[in-house]
Write a protein that holds these residues in place. Structure first.
Motif, mmCIF file in Angstrom:
data_model
loop_
_atom_site.group_PDB
_atom_site.id
_atom_site.type_symbol
_atom_site.label_atom_id
_atom_site.label_comp_id
_atom_site.label_asym_id
_atom_site.label_seq_id
_atom_site.Cartn_x
_atom_site.Cartn_y
_atom_site.Cartn_z
ATOM 1 N N ALA A 14 0.892 -1.162 0.000
ATOM 2 C CA ALA A 14 0.000 0.000 0.000
ATOM 3 C C ALA A 14 0.923 1.203 0.000
ATOM 4 C CB ALA A 14 -0.881 -0.010 1.239
ATOM 5 N N ARG A 17 4.285 1.071 1.940
ATOM 6 C CA ARG A 17 4.194 0.037 2.991
ATOM 7 C C ARG A 17 3.996 -1.351 2.383
ATOM 8 N NH1 ARG A 17 -0.632 -1.174 6.509
ATOM 9 N NH2 ARG A 17 0.248 -2.862 7.749
ATOM 10 N N ILE A 19 2.883 -4.963 2.487
ATOM 11 C CA ILE A 19 1.888 -5.695 3.296
ATOM 12 C C ILE A 19 2.182 -7.190 3.269
ATOM 13 C CG2 ILE A 19 -0.549 -6.306 3.417
ATOM 14 C CD1 ILE A 19 -1.254 -3.595 2.356
ATOM 15 N N GLU A 38 -1.766 -14.475 12.625
ATOM 16 C CA GLU A 38 -2.573 -13.522 13.391
ATOM 17 C C GLU A 38 -3.227 -12.485 12.475
ATOM 18 O OE1 GLU A 38 0.543 -12.063 15.858
ATOM 19 O OE2 GLU A 38 1.562 -11.129 14.178
ATOM 20 N N SER A 39 -4.183 -11.768 13.049
ATOM 21 C CA SER A 39 -4.888 -10.724 12.322
ATOM 22 C C SER A 39 -3.885 -9.698 11.793
ATOM 23 C CB SER A 39 -5.879 -10.073 13.281
ATOM 24 O OG SER A 39 -6.579 -9.079 12.625
ATOM 25 N N GLY A 40 -4.026 -9.326 10.538
ATOM 26 C CA GLY A 40 -3.132 -8.330 9.961
ATOM 27 C C GLY A 40 -1.866 -8.913 9.366
ATOM 28 N N SER A 41 -1.730 -10.245 9.377
ATOM 29 C CA SER A 41 -0.488 -10.846 8.860
ATOM 30 C C SER A 41 -0.473 -10.907 7.327
ATOM 31 C CB SER A 41 -0.270 -12.242 9.466
ATOM 32 O OG SER A 41 -1.368 -13.077 9.217
ATOM 33 N N GLY A 42 -1.595 -10.575 6.696
ATOM 34 C CA GLY A 42 -1.606 -10.492 5.230
ATOM 35 C C GLY A 42 -2.302 -11.650 4.534
ATOM 36 N N LYS A 43 -2.995 -12.477 5.272
ATOM 37 C CA LYS A 43 -3.646 -13.659 4.683
ATOM 38 C C LYS A 43 -4.684 -13.262 3.631
ATOM 39 C CE LYS A 43 -5.273 -14.993 8.700
ATOM 40 N NZ LYS A 43 -4.948 -13.832 9.542
ATOM 41 N N SER A 44 -5.568 -12.332 4.027
ATOM 42 C CA SER A 44 -6.634 -11.926 3.093
ATOM 43 C C SER A 44 -6.058 -11.287 1.835
ATOM 44 C CB SER A 44 -7.564 -10.907 3.739
ATOM 45 O OG SER A 44 -8.152 -11.451 4.865
ATOM 46 N N MET A 45 -4.972 -10.550 2.002
ATOM 47 C CA MET A 45 -4.398 -9.861 0.836
ATOM 48 C C MET A 45 -3.911 -10.857 -0.211
ATOM 49 S SD MET A 45 -4.706 -6.653 0.892
ATOM 50 C CE MET A 45 -5.326 -5.527 2.137
ATOM 51 N N PRO A 55 -7.834 -3.897 -2.645
ATOM 52 C CA PRO A 55 -8.517 -2.606 -2.459
ATOM 53 C C PRO A 55 -7.764 -1.472 -3.156
ATOM 54 C CG PRO A 55 -7.646 -3.457 -0.357
ATOM 55 C CD PRO A 55 -7.359 -4.491 -1.399
ATOM 56 N N VAL A 58 -3.879 -0.419 -2.999
ATOM 57 C CA VAL A 58 -3.051 -1.592 -2.672
ATOM 58 C C VAL A 58 -2.727 -2.310 -3.978
ATOM 59 C CG1 VAL A 58 -2.953 -3.758 -1.383
ATOM 60 C CG2 VAL A 58 -4.178 -1.808 -0.416
ATOM 61 N N GLU A 171 -11.693 -17.073 6.182
ATOM 62 C CA GLU A 171 -12.390 -17.180 7.471
ATOM 63 C C GLU A 171 -13.854 -17.585 7.268
ATOM 64 O OE1 GLU A 171 -10.856 -16.562 10.405
ATOM 65 O OE2 GLU A 171 -9.181 -15.207 10.011
#
Ligand SMILES: Nc1ncnc2c1ncn2[C@@H]1O[C@H](COP(=O)(O)OP(=O)(O)OP(=O)(O)O)[C@@H](O)[C@H]1O
Length: 259
Positions: A14, A17, A19, A38-45, A55, A58, A171
């Protein structure tokens, strides 16, 4: 050539940054690979990059995504992805159109993606509802008239309507209670074994991911820190972070074990 979806050297950023960095993954048909972290580790990306749904702001800055060896463009690329890749997200409430009957939402995919006529599409939507164990009478219901678990089944039926070879699940059971979670996992497992669908299964919950996946990838801060067969990772974790994840699962199960 093996029927596979591959990611190699993928980085996503992004602006300045980073990701996600230098991700390699291969998923064959009929295989389930779990991505945990963990949350924010980039899995969804990673899933969004595969689907070309990153998005605004990004971007994939390096690497390749290939389907059967053919490179998929990072942007657009609907045609190349075709209907071979399906996506199931965490929240079935937002994934469905609240104003449309659930059966029609599935039939619409049969018509527009597979090219069926209206009558055939309707019948096939009924078959798909049956396949995910939703009664035919629900065809005419709107999403808000169904439970969370039923809505997620509808989301899966709609994804299946496009006859994907690979299903990317972000998820998919997190919003559901434990019993329903188990039912959805069983349904995904059934699709993998009977339809040979390849599953890329993302969750922060190691216990859930381990149940459906034969291979695991552990992510932290946008990088893969560990990978291997599920058994290897669970029994001989090499990275301290993986051990932390495993400990948290064990801690959760301790009160039950003592009860
Ligand atoms: N639209 C966005 N623009 C910029 N950065 C973003 C955007 N969406 C997410 N991020 C950042 O990207 C990183 C990875 O997010 P991602 O959603 O992939 O994590 P995740 O591992 O899937 O976590 P979760 O389980 O919470 O969804 C996070 O640091 C997040 O802050």
């Amino acid at each position: 050539m093996t029927n596979a979806l591959s990611v190699s050297g993928l980085s996503v950023a992004a602006g300045p940054r980073i990701i996600v960095e230098d991700i390699d993954l291969t998923l064959e048909r009929g295989q389930a690979v779990g991505v945990v972290g963990e949350s924010g580790s980039g899995k969804s990306m990673i899933l969004k990059a595969i689907m070309a749904l990153l998005p605004a702001g990004v971007k994939a800055t390096a690497g390749q995504i290939t389907l059967d060896g053919k490179v998929l463009p990072h942007n657009g690329g609907r045609k190349e992805r075709g209907h071979r890749l399906g996506l199931v997200l965490q929240d079935p409430a937002t994934a469905l159109d609240p104003l449309m009957r659930v059966g029609d939402q599935i039939a619409e995919v049969r018509r527009h993606v597979i090219g069926r006529d209206r009558v055939t599409a309707r019948q096939e939507a009924l078959d798909l509802l049956e396949r995910v164990q939703i009664q035919a009478g629900r065809y005419r219901h709107h999403p808000h008239e169904l439970s969370g678990g039923q809505r997620q089944r509808v989301v899966i039926a709609r994804a299946l309507a496009a006859e994907p070879e690979f299903l990317l699940c972000d998820e998919p059971t997190t919003a559901l209670d434990v019993t329903v979670q188990a039912e959805i996992l069983a349904l995904l497992e059934d699709l993998r074994t009977t339809r040979h669908v390849g599953l890329l299964f993302v969750s922060h919950d190691l216990a859930v991911v381990a149940r459906v996946s034969s291979r695991l990838v552990v992510m932290r801060h946008g990088r893969i820190v560990e990978r291997g067969t599920t058994e290897q990772v669970l029994t001989h974790p090499e990275h301290a972070y993986t051990r932390e994840l495993l400990d948290s699962v064990v801690e959760l199960s301790v009160p039950e074990a003592r009860a």
